[in-house]
Design an enzyme around this catalytic site. Structure first.
Site, PDB file in Angstrom:
ATOM      1  N   THR A 133       0.821  -1.207   0.000  1.00  0.00           N
ATOM      2  CA  THR A 133       0.000   0.000   0.000  1.00  0.00           C
ATOM      3  C   THR A 133       0.859   1.263   0.000  1.00  0.00           C
ATOM      4  O   THR A 133       0.698   2.145  -0.844  1.00  0.00           O
ATOM      5  CB  THR A 133      -0.922   0.002   1.234  1.00  0.00           C
ATOM      6  OG1 THR A 133      -1.769  -1.149   1.181  1.00  0.00           O
ATOM      7  CG2 THR A 133      -1.781   1.251   1.260  1.00  0.00           C
ATOM      8  N   VAL A 177      14.095  20.332  -5.568  1.00  0.00           N
ATOM      9  CA  VAL A 177      15.302  19.646  -5.116  1.00  0.00           C
ATOM     10  C   VAL A 177      16.556  20.226  -5.754  1.00  0.00           C
ATOM     11  O   VAL A 177      17.626  20.256  -5.144  1.00  0.00           O
ATOM     12  CB  VAL A 177      15.210  18.132  -5.427  1.00  0.00           C
ATOM     13  CG1 VAL A 177      16.497  17.413  -5.063  1.00  0.00           C
ATOM     14  CG2 VAL A 177      14.020  17.519  -4.698  1.00  0.00           C
ATOM     15  N   LYS A 208       7.497   1.729  11.997  1.00  0.00           N
ATOM     16  CA  LYS A 208       7.442   2.083  13.423  1.00  0.00           C
ATOM     17  C   LYS A 208       7.745   0.892  14.318  1.00  0.00           C
ATOM     18  O   LYS A 208       8.314   1.061  15.408  1.00  0.00           O
ATOM     19  CB  LYS A 208       6.081   2.677  13.782  1.00  0.00           C
ATOM     20  CG  LYS A 208       4.889   1.807  13.476  1.00  0.00           C
ATOM     21  CD  LYS A 208       3.602   2.523  13.836  1.00  0.00           C
ATOM     22  CE  LYS A 208       2.387   1.751  13.361  1.00  0.00           C
ATOM     23  NZ  LYS A 208       2.206   1.823  11.900  1.00  0.00           N
ATOM     24  N   GLU A 262       9.814  10.062   9.001  1.00  0.00           N
ATOM     25  CA  GLU A 262       8.626  10.851   9.328  1.00  0.00           C
ATOM     26  C   GLU A 262       7.358  10.001   9.365  1.00  0.00           C
ATOM     27  O   GLU A 262       6.530  10.128  10.276  1.00  0.00           O
ATOM     28  CB  GLU A 262       8.459  11.995   8.320  1.00  0.00           C
ATOM     29  CG  GLU A 262       7.332  12.955   8.647  1.00  0.00           C
ATOM     30  CD  GLU A 262       7.625  13.799   9.876  1.00  0.00           C
ATOM     31  OE1 GLU A 262       6.958  13.563  10.908  1.00  0.00           O
ATOM     32  OE2 GLU A 262       8.487  14.674   9.819  1.00  0.00           O
ATOM     33  N   GLY A 267     -12.753  -0.343   6.588  1.00  0.00           N
ATOM     34  CA  GLY A 267     -11.342  -0.541   6.315  1.00  0.00           C
ATOM     35  C   GLY A 267     -10.413   0.191   7.265  1.00  0.00           C
ATOM     36  O   GLY A 267      -9.192   0.178   7.090  1.00  0.00           O
ATOM     37  N   LYS A 301       4.608   4.561  18.652  1.00  0.00           N
ATOM     38  CA  LYS A 301       4.774   5.968  18.280  1.00  0.00           C
ATOM     39  C   LYS A 301       5.241   6.799  19.472  1.00  0.00           C
ATOM     40  O   LYS A 301       6.055   7.712  19.313  1.00  0.00           O
ATOM     41  CB  LYS A 301       3.449   6.500  17.717  1.00  0.00           C
ATOM     42  CG  LYS A 301       3.054   5.813  16.417  1.00  0.00           C
ATOM     43  CD  LYS A 301       1.638   6.161  15.985  1.00  0.00           C
ATOM     44  CE  LYS A 301       1.262   5.409  14.716  1.00  0.00           C
ATOM     45  NZ  LYS A 301      -0.143   5.654  14.321  1.00  0.00           N
ATOM     46  N   GLY A 341      -2.988   5.723   5.730  1.00  0.00           N
ATOM     47  CA  GLY A 341      -3.547   5.734   4.381  1.00  0.00           C
ATOM     48  C   GLY A 341      -2.462   5.717   3.324  1.00  0.00           C
ATOM     49  O   GLY A 341      -1.336   6.163   3.565  1.00  0.00           O
TER      50      GLY A 341
END
Length: 432
Positions: free
Chosen positions: A13, A34, A106, A130, A188, A206, A303
């Site tokens: 995903t 960049v 994580k 991040e 979901g 976290k 997501g």
């Protein structure tokens, strides 16, 4: 113009979302953002043939990590396979091979983050993550850079969208926990096995990651006390509302008198607090620092594209460092030693709901037991139940160490007036 080449490890995903953002949504912008072109050169997957139709022919597919490690043209490795192994080995080998690394993992960073930070510092390369902290919500970079002039005193947040959706619907619709979980699964938001979410494990990881950044201490997942939301009832939520609170699953990292307290649990939070209005599947982190005072970060915590947004943001940041010749400029910031408090030593107010005998002298006995343990009662509500010899007794205490509260609870359970302890939920913040 230089071309910076990226290897993606994994094409699930988040991997496919990252590929879409780099190769389609942002492709024309990189020269401006960049100062270099940016492309995905190679994708590592377990079964390359399975993905050939999804990935253009000019992008290499491989199941061999050594092919990526040996490719001197690959500047950045992006680990999106998850889990502890082989992710940890791949990241450490990539850093040792002179490649900067981005990760959204994580689970791994909450356990082995400091080892990876040290490996990146030794290699003079960047390790950015991040997306591992709060998905699309920018919190890692603000803590490492924008808020670095502060002594951070506390981070408290709603760090899991699934549990926030469940508790929001229980409050808004009066649903039971099981009803709300079923709807979260249908939409979901919840996995087929929702354990990591509803038992607080996801939020706990976290908290460990953010504590590293906020307090510069080597916090790991095992340093976090964790309780989930499975025991929260619609009755608890209704009583909380009467007192002026909502119930949220909170991740909290703060400094108390004796040390750093890291915990995840459902808690009552004042309706006037900004976190109280964070509903549905949204997440937020509320930060207090000695200079900035208060700041809040809000958005989607998960997501496909929201998480890819954070991943590609890290890739862009590293790419800028490559163009300017300053990779590894942030280094390892876990330079403090910390005392992590066991939950028994953490101070907080408590909400407790009891089924008691509906007779005179009940509150006096309970008040005596609380007083003997140095627990001060702030608010009380008592309501007779349909069985007329029983009543609901709901008490909110002032802030107290957990061990004192548990001592008091044991004492009142040994009285003749208490039939059952229905709920014990902590309260965030000072009592009004």
């Amino acid at each position: 113009m230089k071309t910076i080449q990226v290897a993606l490890l994994g094409f699930g995903t988040v991997g496919s979302g990252t590929f879409e953002v780099i190769m389609n949504r942002q492709r024309e912008q990189f020269a401006h953002k960049v100062g270099a072109d940016l492309v995905v050169k190679t994708v590592l997957v377990r079964h390359p043939a399975k993905y050939r139709e999804q990935i253009p022919d000019q992008v290499q597919l491989t199941d061999d990590i050594d092919q990526i490690l040996a490719d001197e043209d690959i500047d950045i490795v992006v680990e999106l396979i998850g889990g502890l192994e082989p992710a940890k080995t791949y990241i450490l080998k990539a850093l040792a091979a002179g490649k900067s690394v981005v990760s959204a993992n994580k689970d791994l960073i909450a356990v082995a983050g400091r080892e990876i930070y040290a490996a990146a510092a030794k290699a003079g390369k960047d390790f950015m993550f991040e997306a591992a902290a709060m998905g699309a919500i920018p919190i890692v970079h603000p803590l490492m850079e924008g808020l670095s002039a502060n002594h951070i005193e506390e981070i408290v947040g709603i760090m899991n969208g699934t549990t926030n959706y469940i508790l929001s619907k229980m409050a808004e619709e009066g649903w039971s926990y099981d009803q709300a979980l079923a709807e979260a699964t249908r939409l979901g938001y919840a996995e087929a096995d929702p354990t990591a979410d509803v038992e607080g494990l996801d939020a706990g990881r976290k908290v460990a990651i953010l504590a590293n950044l906020a307090f510069h201490c080597p916090a790991v997942f095992d340093d976090v006390y964790i309780e989930g939301i499975t025991k929260v009832t619609a009755v608890d939520i209704a009583y909380a509302a009467r007192f002026g609170y909502v119930i949220k699953l909170l991740g909290i990292a703060n400094k108390q008198a004796e040390g750093v307290a890291l915990r995840v649990y459902p808690a009552l939070i004042d309706k006037r607090h900004p976190l109280a209005s964070v509903n549905d599947s949204f997440n937020a982190a509320f930060v207090r620092g000695d200079a900035v005072d208060e700041a809040m970060f809000y958005g989607r915590g998960a997501g496909k594209l929201p998480t890819a947004s954070a991943v590609v943001g890290d890739i862009i940041d590293i790419s800028r460092n490559i163009v300017c010749g300053c990779e590894g400029r942030l280094g390892d910031s876990t330079y403090e030693s910390c005392c992590f408090l066991p939950i028994d030593e953490v101070e907080t107010p408590f909400f407790v709901r009891l089924t008691v005998k509906d007779s005179s002298g009940v509150l006096a006995q309970i008040g005596q037991a609380f007083g003997d343990a140095n627990v001060s009662i702030a608010q009380v509500v008592q309501e007779t139940l349909s069985a007329h010899d029983l009543a609901d007794l709901v008490i909110i205490t002032h802030s107290v160490k957990e061990r004192n509260f548990r001592q008091a609870l044991d004492a009142i359970c040994n009285t003749e007036v208490v039939e059952k302890v229905e709920s014990v939920i902590r309260v965030y913040g000072d009592i009004r």
